[in-house]
Design a protein around this motif. Structure first.
Motif, PDB file in Angstrom:
ATOM      1  N   GLY D 145      54.741  48.539  36.004  1.00 11.74           N
ATOM      2  CA  GLY D 145      54.794  49.514  37.085  1.00 11.74           C
ATOM      3  C   GLY D 145      56.131  50.207  37.238  1.00 11.74           C
ATOM      4  O   GLY D 145      56.361  50.924  38.206  1.00 11.74           O
ATOM      5  N   SER D 146      57.017  50.019  36.275  1.00 13.63           N
ATOM      6  CA  SER D 146      58.361  50.595  36.410  1.00 13.63           C
ATOM      7  C   SER D 146      58.357  52.109  36.514  1.00 13.63           C
ATOM      8  O   SER D 146      59.278  52.692  37.065  1.00 13.63           O
ATOM      9  N   LEU D 147      57.346  52.758  35.958  1.00  9.95           N
ATOM     10  CA  LEU D 147      57.353  54.222  35.982  1.00  9.95           C
ATOM     11  C   LEU D 147      56.569  54.798  37.164  1.00  9.95           C
ATOM     12  O   LEU D 147      56.653  55.990  37.425  1.00  9.95           O
ATOM     13  N   GLY D 148      55.847  53.957  37.880  1.00  7.96           N
ATOM     14  CA  GLY D 148      54.931  54.498  38.881  1.00  7.96           C
ATOM     15  C   GLY D 148      53.801  55.200  38.146  1.00  7.96           C
ATOM     16  O   GLY D 148      53.366  54.751  37.087  1.00  7.96           O
ATOM     17  N   THR D 149      53.325  56.303  38.702  1.00 12.80           N
ATOM     18  CA  THR D 149      52.306  57.110  38.020  1.00 12.80           C
ATOM     19  C   THR D 149      52.973  57.987  36.977  1.00 12.80           C
ATOM     20  O   THR D 149      53.933  58.696  37.289  1.00 12.80           O
ATOM     21  N   VAL D 150      52.470  57.952  35.762  1.00 13.54           N
ATOM     22  CA  VAL D 150      53.029  58.817  34.720  1.00 13.54           C
ATOM     23  C   VAL D 150      52.501  60.239  34.926  1.00 13.54           C
ATOM     24  O   VAL D 150      51.287  60.457  34.934  1.00 13.54           O
ATOM     25  N   LEU D 151      53.427  61.191  35.090  1.00 10.91           N
ATOM     26  CA  LEU D 151      53.032  62.568  35.394  1.00 10.91           C
ATOM     27  C   LEU D 151      52.927  63.434  34.146  1.00 10.91           C
ATOM     28  O   LEU D 151      52.008  64.224  34.002  1.00 10.91           O
ATOM     29  N   THR D 152      53.899  63.282  33.256  1.00  8.64           N
ATOM     30  CA  THR D 152      53.878  64.131  32.065  1.00  8.64           C
ATOM     31  C   THR D 152      54.583  63.434  30.919  1.00  8.64           C
ATOM     32  O   THR D 152      55.466  62.600  31.132  1.00  8.64           O
ATOM     33  N   GLN D 153      54.150  63.740  29.693  1.00 11.08           N
ATOM     34  CA  GLN D 153      54.652  63.074  28.501  1.00 11.08           C
ATOM     35  C   GLN D 153      54.892  64.092  27.392  1.00 11.08           C
ATOM     36  O   GLN D 153      54.151  65.057  27.275  1.00 11.08           O
ATOM     37  N   VAL D 154      55.892  63.826  26.589  1.00 15.68           N
ATOM     38  CA  VAL D 154      56.124  64.631  25.392  1.00 15.68           C
ATOM     39  C   VAL D 154      56.413  63.682  24.241  1.00 15.68           C
ATOM     40  O   VAL D 154      57.204  62.750  24.387  1.00 15.68           O
ATOM     41  N   ALA D 155      55.765  63.922  23.105  1.00 19.00           N
ATOM     42  CA  ALA D 155      56.029  63.100  21.926  1.00 19.00           C
ATOM     43  C   ALA D 155      56.305  63.994  20.729  1.00 19.00           C
ATOM     44  O   ALA D 155      55.521  64.891  20.420  1.00 19.00           O
ATOM     45  N   HIS D 156      57.418  63.732  20.087  1.00 13.52           N
ATOM     46  CA  HIS D 156      57.786  64.411  18.847  1.00 13.52           C
ATOM     47  C   HIS D 156      57.617  63.439  17.686  1.00 13.52           C
ATOM     48  O   HIS D 156      58.169  62.336  17.727  1.00 13.52           O
ATOM     49  N   LEU D 157      56.891  63.847  16.683  1.00 13.11           N
ATOM     50  CA  LEU D 157      56.946  63.097  15.424  1.00 13.11           C
ATOM     51  C   LEU D 157      56.957  64.104  14.289  1.00 13.11           C
ATOM     52  O   LEU D 157      55.981  64.837  14.076  1.00 13.11           O
ATOM     53  N   HIS D 158      58.079  64.145  13.612  1.00 11.21           N
ATOM     54  CA  HIS D 158      58.259  65.097  12.530  1.00 11.21           C
ATOM     55  C   HIS D 158      58.568  64.357  11.228  1.00 11.21           C
ATOM     56  O   HIS D 158      59.001  63.209  11.253  1.00 11.21           O
ATOM     57  N   ASP D 159      58.370  65.032  10.127  1.00  9.72           N
ATOM     58  CA  ASP D 159      58.817  64.531   8.829  1.00  9.72           C
ATOM     59  C   ASP D 159      59.685  65.592   8.174  1.00  9.72           C
ATOM     60  O   ASP D 159      59.573  66.788   8.491  1.00  9.72           O
ATOM     61  N   THR D 160      60.513  65.171   7.268  1.00  4.18           N
ATOM     62  CA  THR D 160      61.242  66.171   6.489  1.00  4.18           C
ATOM     63  C   THR D 160      60.270  66.789   5.487  1.00  4.18           C
ATOM     64  O   THR D 160      59.204  66.237   5.195  1.00  4.18           O
ATOM     65  N   VAL D 161      60.665  67.913   4.955  1.00  6.86           N
ATOM     66  CA  VAL D 161      59.820  68.667   4.032  1.00  6.86           C
ATOM     67  C   VAL D 161      59.564  67.876   2.752  1.00  6.86           C
ATOM     68  O   VAL D 161      58.656  68.200   1.976  1.00  6.86           O
ATOM     69  N   PHE D 162      60.331  66.843   2.532  1.00  8.28           N
ATOM     70  CA  PHE D 162      60.092  65.951   1.386  1.00  8.28           C
ATOM     71  C   PHE D 162      58.677  65.385   1.407  1.00  8.28           C
ATOM     72  O   PHE D 162      58.045  65.243   0.351  1.00  8.28           O
ATOM     73  N   VAL D 163      58.178  65.061   2.595  1.00 10.99           N
ATOM     74  CA  VAL D 163      56.878  64.389   2.682  1.00 10.99           C
ATOM     75  C   VAL D 163      55.733  65.262   2.174  1.00 10.99           C
ATOM     76  O   VAL D 163      55.012  64.857   1.258  1.00 10.99           O
ATOM     77  N   PRO D 164      55.548  66.491   2.709  1.00  7.60           N
ATOM     78  CA  PRO D 164      54.409  67.272   2.191  1.00  7.60           C
ATOM     79  C   PRO D 164      54.647  67.850   0.792  1.00  7.60           C
ATOM     80  O   PRO D 164      53.681  68.190   0.110  1.00  7.60           O
ATOM     81  N   THR D 165      55.916  68.000   0.393  1.00 11.63           N
ATOM     82  CA  THR D 165      56.135  68.663  -0.909  1.00 11.63           C
ATOM     83  C   THR D 165      56.340  67.679  -2.055  1.00 11.63           C
ATOM     84  O   THR D 165      56.097  68.013  -3.204  1.00 11.63           O
TER      85      THR D 165
END
Lengths: 344, 344, 344, 344
Positions: D145-165
């Motif tokens: 309960g440390s956060l109370g009600t969660v109002l909004t969230q943002v998540a970043h997950l990126h890879d370097t261009v090495f991964v798709p290429t």
């Protein structure tokens, strides 16, 4: 004119935090002087006027009519109260420095624009982060081509819950979109020169309503640019007051050649006191001079009036920000992506 | 004098990175003008002189004898080459801005001090970090009592190996102690007002010697203050060039009430390019004006000459730094703690 | 033995935070069992014994005499109270896991070493950070030659003032040197394989004395290694409780090829609650299993007893740490550099 | 069963990076054994089989028909190639560990779900970050309960261009949405227990197309939950290779009581080598044991098969992630917000 025959004479409407800052910045400039202060709160106006040896007013129309030989007026009233002051001043032939956002409706923005254009006066919109050394450095890197083509951008600008519940009396008439996003939106547009074609926004309206302030807790806006690239703006003003600064500002850009991250609130001075605090010096005093990037903006405004510089955020910049945020408002209401209205 | 009857007339000796910076800072000040530039490298001197519409010299004595009605001289020669220029200028009645460190021997420092005192001129020592907003903010917090009694301090100032192997031609005549510690030592003394009673230093001399530069790779110095508290200075100039800035500056203080950390190199703008780089803006150009804290130091020097401010680092500050670093040098040689020689 | 015929039978002396951790770590290991718990505080001993279905004692000699067919004993008593337990257990033929530091006097360390060597038992010293993934990663990089020759090192390990004033009843019998530096000193020696030839230390004794705890607030120690390179240890246990973790651990190494920085306290989970807190998971429970690097140390101790692994910190490591910190103590008293006594 | 009569017998389909990791994790578990390895690349399959004393196959149907008395199968084939293996294995009565995402179409996900449910086998979906200590710590804070009600969230997950290429041969058949967002989407749902009602997504398709990989450079997705709160997912796989880790993972939640930030890629060990690198230890070897949170996931899978734990990500979790990301795909195509299809 490069060397003025007499100091530029400036009046200030709005004697709050921002008005005081502008008054001091102008007073210490060798080529400018503060002539008049206006605020509906008479005591505030008088105190600031005394400090700067200026006359005080409670109605901007009286100020304009007082025969003070003003050259320019600073509009530092609340966000939603720019229109009348700006229009009246423009009609009186005064140059303008208007705090961001230019206006909170496209109508107001249009009315100001019309008045300024008819009067042929200069108008600067106070997007102060264009003078923030972090973003000056970022702009230089981008202009030098270090990023290649910018593909996607994310900008966070948040405030702690202190701002809508204690600092601002008029938070219920504003929102994270109107109070915070003008900063980040203008930055992204300025940094990259892109144009927004449509927006989609979501928001949460729960916590502040429960605390008696009828406005959004947070707004997230997806922007699509004319070149097919994207950006997202995140603004919430419900951060806990334990956040080490009253605001949180982070901008990130991913380009084809490199990526850029700008941290705007953690300035590298951390005080572990009763709580962890990040020291801030948007403005600070050293050797008796007020310094910092908002002061530089005031200096540049004066230099602009004196014809020394021309590259400064103006009406067009203020107008586009108002148009995009109006579209964000429409999207919040409709739940659909919204086109950004054509300026024509 | 508060409003000068004519601009302050200033000459600059040393037309390198620092000399150029001072020239531009002075030129853009409304109350000062650059009259002469001197450098043993004639082309350098001439180029900078042309830029500022000044006369150029290759010997500072000729400059002093040229009848230029100078008010002040900036000494921006290499660290070990301040004495003759400063003494001659003082004897000629000129005020001085001397780059840090004042001198690299106590003898030189004493000679300069004597000349300045006899001539009754003003002398500022260029500890520019006193104008660095990070440390201005730190000083304010400390002066306000936020830390209580400062118990212990650690300051890191490092450079990448680029500095002693490529940037400086005279690294073999300097060391991390002389090139880097004047910054951190002055900061700790200025921030806390403490006095060093003894030092103990260790160092490593391996890597740069192997690369043909006969100097220390790193120096660590333990300081004991008269009040029984301590500090440690760490300086190495062999950091890999992949460090995101050419320098690394971190200062931390632990007090009875709170602790303070200052990060001086990571300014929050990170470019992920071929390598990660931290953008720096010690100085930067915005709206055609050179800005940044070294510029503010030059402004304050001029304001000091005009009697507008008095709180500025002077000879006493330069002398104490030279005395403490001389003791560090002695300790490196003796392997023992060394007292800091009495100024008397 | 690789597959034990019966579980390894282990007793634990000291039922505080560390004893409890070891008890649970051992209990959940398929090849080991906790047989006995001992603590002078009878209730503590009994509670932990009940939890692990073991017998409880208040005197370690009774435990040793109880005919429990023990294989090994964990010594988790306060820093200064290791000697008797360890010596008696070794004489009883038990293998040992002794919490760091091995002992707080060279005499004690020597006595334990003698007893262990005479008895021919195994003895592991609990330098748990050798299992900390951060330092495992660092060790791998260094062993792979990524740093080249390590030229200089700095290690910070601090605690908030909570530790000496509230957490420990025996802080007055310890110091930042004895309580904190064993961690960092062992890390630097383990990471680089260097040997300390002499130390110089300074310290501050002001704040805790005033709060009724007669010990040093902070200690700084300069180390010189046999290869002419250097290191500095900083430890203070007076950080404000607003520090986001109860400890602050940072290690940095500068090598000829690259530099390495290890941040040990900021683990990347930041809670902005009433204060900013950094979540810690030295140990944590997931799926009912206690996990984390101290648990891994206990696992490795058992694996070591079973002959599965041999590379584990032993008496020699414990002894050298005790000798160097004893020299630091002597230097604090003498104000002079002190040689590190020869082990012979 | 709590103590198995014989080790759990497991086959692995896919002998790439992930398959190898699972093989080693299972082999070192006292209660499990790797019996068979399958990969269309015969040499890969054989090498891994030899390492684990298992049989090798190039077709999963042959593996299933080989009479190996298997209990379970690990599906570690490319994202889009889970269906046939999983369905066949379920029909053969085997329990399943399927790498995230469960499937890349709702059809595939549904087919697997049906097969698993008909066969009555257990099925775990490999959302390994639920074992990542950072997120374990975050979950604990949120559940407390440390956060109370969660109002909004943002998540970043990126890879370097090495991964798709370079890393992935099949990037053109995947996207940042399918390859990266399963991690962050599952995390947000698991951390908060919220349900997505609709999504809106924008993306950029410019850079990778130009490099011959026909997929999105970046995708941004706005999520609206049933409770009126919001989240945004950002994933790009065109970060410059100078990013100090191959991935960038950051999650932030704002609640009514506090805010939480989780940094997943910067683990606090920084090597300033030819480039700045952040050491990673998702998995690492210490004392001969492979350790790290993906190993813990494999351990928990085995414990789940043995009935020791029940709280583990299963089909329902895999299905919801596939449904939401399918809706993101639809929104990318339609330019409109899209409802998340009802599971029924």
């Amino acid at each position: 004119m490069s060397q003025p025959s007499r100091p530029v004479r400036i009046g200030i409407v709005g004697a709050g935090i921002r008005g005081s800052l502008f008054a001091r910045s102008i007073s210490q400039h060798p080529d400018a002087t503060v002539v008049a202060i206006c605020d509906r709160a008479e005591a505030l106006a008088r105190a600031l006027a005394v400090e700067h040896d200026a006359r005080s007013f409670t109605d901007h129309r009286e100020l304009l009519a007082a025969g003070l030989e003003l050259d320019a007026l600073v509009v530092a009233t609340p966000d939603f109260a720019h229109r009348d002051v700006a229009v009246d001043a423009a009609q009186a032939g005064l140059h303008l420095l208007i705090e961001k956002p230019l206006a909170t409706t496209t109508d107001d923005a249009r009315a100001i624009t019309d008045a300024v254009e008819r009067a042929g006066v200069k108008c600067v919109v106070g997007f102060e982060n264009r003078w923030n050394p972090r973003f000056v450095a970022a702009k230089e890197l981008i202009d030098a081509g270090s990023l290649g083509t910018v593909l996607t951008q994310v900008a966070h600008l948040h405030d702690t819950v202190f701002v809508p519940t204690e600092m601002l009396s008029w938070a219920g008439r504003s929102s994270p979109a109107w109070f915070l996003m003008p900063h980040t939106l203008d930055l992204l547009l300025w940094l990259t020169g892109k144009q927004v074609v449509s927006v989609y926004a979501t928001g949460v309206k729960q916590h502040l309503v429960g605390r008696g302030v009828d406005t959004w807790d947070s707004v997230d806006a997806s922007l699509t640019f004319t070149d097919g690239t994207t950006a997202t703006l995140h603004s919430a003003w419900v951060l806990p007051v334990s956040h080490p600064a009253v605001y949180d500002l982070r901008v990130e850009l991913v380009g084809t050649e490199s990526a850029l991250r700008i941290q705007g609130a953690d300035q590298g001075v951390h005080l572990f006191s009763d709580q962890l605090r990040w020291a801030q010096w948007g403005t600070f005093v050293k050797d008796g001079r007020l310094q910092g990037f908002p002061v530089e903006m005031a200096v540049s405004f004066i230099d602009h009036l004196l014809g020394r510089i021309t590259d400064i955020p103006g009406l067009a910049d203020g107008l586009v920000v108002t148009r995009v945020i109006s579209a964000i408002d429409r999207s919040l209401a409709s739940g659909q992506p919204e086109p950004v209205a054509d300026p024509a």
